[in-house]
Design an enzyme around this catalytic site. Structure first.
Site, PDB file in Angstrom:
ATOM      1  N   ARG A  29       0.840  -1.219   0.000  1.00  0.00           N
ATOM      2  CA  ARG A  29       0.000   0.000   0.000  1.00  0.00           C
ATOM      3  C   ARG A  29       0.868   1.260   0.000  1.00  0.00           C
ATOM      4  NH1 ARG A  29      -5.763  -1.471   2.471  1.00  0.00           N
ATOM      5  NH2 ARG A  29      -6.124  -2.955   0.799  1.00  0.00           N
ATOM      6  N   GLY A 106      14.076 -12.662  10.645  1.00  0.00           N
ATOM      7  CA  GLY A 106      14.941 -12.552  11.815  1.00  0.00           C
ATOM      8  C   GLY A 106      16.395 -12.326  11.443  1.00  0.00           C
ATOM      9  N   ASP A 107      17.306 -12.732  12.320  1.00  0.00           N
ATOM     10  CA  ASP A 107      18.720 -12.405  12.099  1.00  0.00           C
ATOM     11  C   ASP A 107      19.303 -13.051  10.837  1.00  0.00           C
ATOM     12  OD1 ASP A 107      18.473 -14.843  13.338  1.00  0.00           O
ATOM     13  OD2 ASP A 107      20.017 -14.490  14.866  1.00  0.00           O
ATOM     14  N   ILE A 130       8.860 -14.631  16.141  1.00  0.00           N
ATOM     15  CA  ILE A 130       8.209 -14.792  17.456  1.00  0.00           C
ATOM     16  C   ILE A 130       9.234 -14.811  18.587  1.00  0.00           C
ATOM     17  CG2 ILE A 130       6.230 -16.052  16.483  1.00  0.00           C
ATOM     18  CD1 ILE A 130       7.509 -18.613  17.849  1.00  0.00           C
ATOM     19  N   ASP A 131      10.529 -14.892  18.244  1.00  0.00           N
ATOM     20  CA  ASP A 131      11.557 -15.041  19.276  1.00  0.00           C
ATOM     21  C   ASP A 131      11.912 -13.715  19.970  1.00  0.00           C
ATOM     22  OD1 ASP A 131      11.616 -17.644  18.361  1.00  0.00           O
ATOM     23  OD2 ASP A 131      13.400 -17.358  17.124  1.00  0.00           O
ATOM     24  N   GLY A 174      11.539 -20.161  20.874  1.00  0.00           N
ATOM     25  CA  GLY A 174      12.368 -18.996  21.199  1.00  0.00           C
ATOM     26  C   GLY A 174      13.776 -19.096  20.654  1.00  0.00           C
ATOM     27  N   GLY A 189       1.787 -17.428  35.395  1.00  0.00           N
ATOM     28  CA  GLY A 189       1.930 -17.788  36.809  1.00  0.00           C
ATOM     29  C   GLY A 189       2.724 -19.068  37.036  1.00  0.00           C
ATOM     30  N   HIS A 254       4.764 -25.636  16.978  1.00  0.00           N
ATOM     31  CA  HIS A 254       4.400 -24.641  15.962  1.00  0.00           C
ATOM     32  C   HIS A 254       3.052 -23.983  16.183  1.00  0.00           C
ATOM     33  CE1 HIS A 254       7.757 -26.742  14.067  1.00  0.00           C
ATOM     34  NE2 HIS A 254       7.971 -25.583  13.469  1.00  0.00           N
TER      35      HIS A 254
HETATM   36  O1  F6P Z   1      12.711 -18.460  14.797  1.00  0.00           O
HETATM   37  C1  F6P Z   1      11.399 -18.860  14.964  1.00  0.00           C
HETATM   38  C2  F6P Z   1      11.321 -20.286  15.420  1.00  0.00           C
HETATM   39  O2  F6P Z   1       9.962 -20.620  15.606  1.00  0.00           O
HETATM   40  C3  F6P Z   1      12.141 -20.630  16.648  1.00  0.00           C
HETATM   41  O3  F6P Z   1      11.509 -20.252  17.853  1.00  0.00           O
HETATM   42  C4  F6P Z   1      12.326 -22.102  16.488  1.00  0.00           C
HETATM   43  O4  F6P Z   1      13.504 -22.544  17.129  1.00  0.00           O
HETATM   44  C5  F6P Z   1      12.442 -22.276  15.001  1.00  0.00           C
HETATM   45  O5  F6P Z   1      11.837 -21.138  14.411  1.00  0.00           O
HETATM   46  C6  F6P Z   1      11.780 -23.522  14.478  1.00  0.00           C
HETATM   47  O6  F6P Z   1      11.987 -23.588  13.111  1.00  0.00           O
HETATM   48  P1  F6P Z   1      11.309 -24.681  12.162  1.00  0.00           P
HETATM   49  O7  F6P Z   1       9.884 -24.282  11.966  1.00  0.00           O
HETATM   50  O8  F6P Z   1      12.086 -24.611  10.926  1.00  0.00           O
HETATM   51  O9  F6P Z   1      11.399 -25.996  12.878  1.00  0.00           O
END
Ligand code: F6P
Length: 326
Positions: A29, A106-107, A130-131, A174, A189, A254
């Protein structure tokens, strides 16, 4: 690059995250608003090597903000991790007339983008994982939704665990970071939380906490374990062996990565998508769009890939106070 960018490519790479679609929508957009053509590159850098391109018009991204996953698909590419792969990727972009690239991930995605930038590609990155393990930004797209998904699961596990007076060990994702585990454990908790940033000490972090919780009259127990810290099954085995308490294991897996993004992820994704395309349109390249508080800014990819994210030290202290109260 002095010439104004007229055509941009957008890709998602690495693990998907809720909100990636909202970011794609915002890029398209914003691109249209600024008079740019947008091309979706499917399956991340692998798709770039295979010229897996699709035209993206404003109508193609309608309704995307609420959808989980990534409509551009995602992948991890071994071929792109080579110098030849990077060169080929840059050539494919040039051949397709794509003058700027937005890479969401990500990285690993950032490292790929940095390599492309060294080949002369104008590129801006958006943190989506999500990490929440990207150091240059306090927030990565998908983290809040994943935390909520995992917390809801923990809440449900807690109900049944309470009824049966059991112990549960819940393993969350993570990668090598404990941000997800820490947030889910605090919000859910937990009796204890194991994260990779702190060396795992089963005696102090698990068994001592169980003794304390029981002394305080607790009949149920719950531990949240980051996948990078320990295997939930090993922690459970230790608890069973040392205490005899009936202990169950749940590996959330997942399920944490799917689902419709919550409002925070939709908004952050939209603002980051807008910012990335705006930067490219202004000739600013080689940057990662970041967030700190309410402030959106950018950091050179070159610096971003070298930075290491630590844990908020205060949260560790708070955690100790809260958990000790069990
Ligand atoms: O980087 C995101 C992530 O979900 C991590 O938390 C996890 O270690 C990894 O990807 C899992 O990757 P895959 O879906 O390739 O098993």
């Amino acid at each position: 690059m002095s010439e104004k960018i007229k055509k941009i490519g957008i890709l998602t790479s690495g693990g998907d995250a809720p909100g990636m679609n909202a970011a794609i929508r915002a890029c398209v957009r914003t691109g249209a608003y600024l008079g740019m053509e947008c091309v979706g590159i499917r399956r991340g850098y692998q798709g770039l090597l295979e010229n897996d391109f699709i035209e993206l018009k404003v109508e193609d991204v309608s309704g995307l903000a609420s959808r989980g996953g990534t409509v551009l698909y995602t992948a991890r590419s071994a071929e792109f991790a080579t110098p030849e792969g990077v060169k080929k990727g840059a050539e494919n972009l040039k051949a397709a007339g794509i003058q700027g690239l937005v890479a969401i991930g990500g990285d690993g995605t950032f490292r790929g983008a940095y390599d492309l930038s060294k080949e002369g590609v104008c590129v801006c990155c958006i943190p989506g994982t999500i990490d929440n393990d990207i150091a240059c930004t306090s927030y990565t797209i998908g983290f809040d939704t994943a935390c909520n998904t995992a917390m809801e699961a923990v809440d449900r596990i807690r109900d049944t665990m309470k009824s049966h007076e059991r112990c549960s060990v819940v393993e969350v994702m993570g990668h090598r970071a404990g941000h997800l585990a820490l947030n889910v454990g605090i919000a859910g908790g937990a009796t204890g939380i194991l994260i990779p940033e702190t060396p795992v000490d089963l005696e102090n972090h698990v068994l001592a906490r169980i003794r304390k919780a029981r002394d305080n009259g607790r009949t149920f127990l719950l531990f949240v374990v980051a996948e990078g810290a320990a295997k939930a099954e090993d922690v459970a085995a230790c608890i069973r062996l040392q205490t005899g308490i009936e202990t169950r294991v749940t590996v959330l897996g997942h399920v944490q990565r799917g689902g419709s993004p919550l409002v925070h992820d939709r908004i952050v994704a939209t603002r980051m998508g807008y910012t990335a395309v705006k930067l490219l349109s202004e000739g600013v390249t080689g940057q990662v769009v970041c967030l700190n508080g309410d402030n959106y800014f950018w950091t050179p990819i070159e610096e971003a890939v070298k930075m290491k994210k630590g844990l908020d030290e205060e949260i560790a202290v708070i955690l100790d106070a809260i958990l000790t109260g069990c």
